[in-house]
Design an enzyme around this catalytic site. Sequence first.
Site, PDB file in Angstrom:
ATOM      1  N   ARG A 251       0.867  -1.261  -0.022  1.00  0.00           N
ATOM      2  CA  ARG A 251      -0.124   0.080   0.014  1.00  0.00           C
ATOM      3  C   ARG A 251       0.820   1.340  -0.010  1.00  0.00           C
ATOM      4  NH1 ARG A 251      -2.437   0.859   5.782  1.00  0.00           N
ATOM      5  NH2 ARG A 251      -0.528   2.538   5.585  1.00  0.00           N
ATOM      6  N   HIS A 255      -3.199   4.653   4.704  1.00  0.00           N
ATOM      7  CA  HIS A 255      -4.528   3.599   4.894  1.00  0.00           C
ATOM      8  C   HIS A 255      -5.674   4.719   4.117  1.00  0.00           C
ATOM      9  CE1 HIS A 255      -7.697   1.066   6.020  1.00  0.00           C
ATOM     10  NE2 HIS A 255      -8.400   2.071   6.429  1.00  0.00           N
ATOM     11  N   TYR A 264       3.866   5.386  11.761  1.00  0.00           N
ATOM     12  CA  TYR A 264       3.916   3.811  12.157  1.00  0.00           C
ATOM     13  C   TYR A 264       5.025   3.018  10.986  1.00  0.00           C
ATOM     14  CZ  TYR A 264      -0.395   4.028   8.797  1.00  0.00           C
ATOM     15  OH  TYR A 264      -1.146   4.163   7.872  1.00  0.00           O
TER      16      TYR A 264
HETATM   17  C1  LIG Z   1     -14.899  -5.816  11.500  1.00  0.00           C
HETATM   18  C2  LIG Z   1     -14.067  -4.668  11.404  1.00  0.00           C
HETATM   19  N1  LIG Z   1     -12.944  -4.316  12.014  1.00  0.00           N
HETATM   20  C3  LIG Z   1     -12.265  -3.217  11.986  1.00  0.00           C
HETATM   21  C4  LIG Z   1     -12.644  -2.267  10.997  1.00  0.00           C
HETATM   22  C5  LIG Z   1     -11.776  -0.966  10.781  1.00  0.00           C
HETATM   23  N2  LIG Z   1     -10.988  -1.323   9.520  1.00  0.00           N
HETATM   24  C6  LIG Z   1     -11.227  -0.652   8.447  1.00  0.00           C
HETATM   25  S1  LIG Z   1     -10.165  -1.125   7.240  1.00  0.00           S
HETATM   26  C7  LIG Z   1      -9.377  -1.841   8.316  1.00  0.00           C
HETATM   27  C8  LIG Z   1      -7.812  -2.480   7.690  1.00  0.00           C
HETATM   28  C9  LIG Z   1      -8.115  -3.905   6.991  1.00  0.00           C
HETATM   29  O1  LIG Z   1      -6.855  -4.034   6.552  1.00  0.00           O
HETATM   30  P1  LIG Z   1      -6.523  -5.219   5.399  1.00  0.00           P
HETATM   31  O2  LIG Z   1      -7.618  -6.160   5.342  1.00  0.00           O
HETATM   32  O3  LIG Z   1      -5.184  -5.588   5.402  1.00  0.00           O
HETATM   33  O4  LIG Z   1      -6.843  -4.240   3.630  1.00  0.00           O
HETATM   34  P2  LIG Z   1      -6.153  -2.922   3.500  1.00  0.00           P
HETATM   35  O5  LIG Z   1      -7.068  -1.830   4.016  1.00  0.00           O
HETATM   36  O6  LIG Z   1      -4.988  -3.078   4.194  1.00  0.00           O
HETATM   37  O7  LIG Z   1      -6.345  -2.949   2.181  1.00  0.00           O
HETATM   38  C10 LIG Z   1      -9.816  -1.964   9.483  1.00  0.00           C
HETATM   39  C11 LIG Z   1      -9.068  -2.437  10.752  1.00  0.00           C
HETATM   40  C12 LIG Z   1     -13.472  -2.692   9.983  1.00  0.00           C
HETATM   41  N3  LIG Z   1     -14.219  -1.846   9.019  1.00  0.00           N
HETATM   42  N4  LIG Z   1     -14.619  -3.799  10.326  1.00  0.00           N
END
Ligand SMILES: Cc1ncc(C[n+]2csc(CCOP(=O)(O)OP(=O)(O)O)c2C)c(N)n1
Length: 334
Positions: A251, A255, A264
């Site tokens: 990425r 985020h 971080y």
């Molecule tokens: C069940 C849940 N827990 C936490 C969140 C908050 N949240 C949104 S995106 C995210 C990160 C997800 O990371 P990843 O699956 O690696 O996808 P990336 O964003 O890195 O593409 C989190 C923790 C959420 N939306 N839903």
Amino acid sequence: MAIGETRAHHEALGLDEDDLRRLYYHMLVARRVDERSWILNRQGKAAFVISCQGQEAAQVGAAYNLRPGYDYLYPYYRDSGMTLLLGQTPRGQFLSILGRAEDPNSGGRQMPGHFSDRGLNIVTTSAPVGVQYPQATGTALAFKMRGEDGVALVCGGEASTSGGDWHEAMNFAGIHDLPVVFLIENNVYSISTPAPAQVAGAIARRAEGFGFPGYEVDGNDVLAVYEVAREAFERARRGEGPTLIEAKTYRITAHSSDDDDRRYREREEIEEWRLKDPIVRFEKYLLENGVLDEAGRDEIDERIKAEVAEASAYAEKAPFAEPESVLTGVYAEA
Ligand SMILES: Cc1ncc(C[n+]2csc(CCOP(=O)(O)OP(=O)(O)O)c2C)c(N)n1
Ligand SMILES: [Mg+2]
């Protein structure tokens, strides 16, 4: 997976030069739309941006196997490279990011990144991470029950594999040999949490425990992703069941527009990955193999810049939804 940097790679895959230019165009258009979205955010016009930057090869390479309007796509919030490839437009993207009435996904009601398109069989994700997996598995079951050869492609980040929904969907798909392709775009972070603090072991190898194959692939090599995904789609269409693909990528942006990634991760780490930028890399492949020359590359870039500028200007002028329509699409209408 071998990384194909020679002309032989696309020829062996049966891709012609038009295919390659299409892949390149869609990776680049996704990048340029994304870059423009950050500008709109910093100008105070777009409330929230969540990026595809760095993941374009994984997205376009995998989605190139979909038959638009027949197979189903359950994307996650970063997958604009997929939805643009299937037929959504930069205009639609900006209308969504700016929350306008004409937003094709939800008429400006959903957060950006919640792609949805009935005609293209793109099913919107919900905000909780990972809920798309059982839904896609259900669609795959429907294809199987109807005796159709459709495939459901479902995507998420590496952190989504920590949730119960992912494991339940994998298990169900394995038991019933469902035509579903699970694509994990492992971009090393889950907001601020690095992958080693999120995932123990190799994601791809988990498929074995559910009775079907899993592959790890260089997610920054569009042809390698296309190749492994093609095998997965063919397997699904033959009725042999699901496949898990873990595309190793990165990425490039924070985020979202709402966090400061300097808190971080080191700048050097991003710079190292920029050297492996999937678009630069594919461009090099196309130039070295005579598919594009520099003039041809510049022509595509200029065309995209003009298209993106027009689309963003159009969306900025487009009206917001009428307040009276706030309940439209919320309740079923008789
Ligand atoms: C069940 C849940 N827990 C936490 C969140 C908050 N949240 C949104 S995106 C995210 C990160 C997800 O990371 P990843 O699956 O690696 O996808 P990336 O964003 O890195 O593409 C989190 C923790 C959420 N939306 N839903
Ligand atoms: Mg991630």
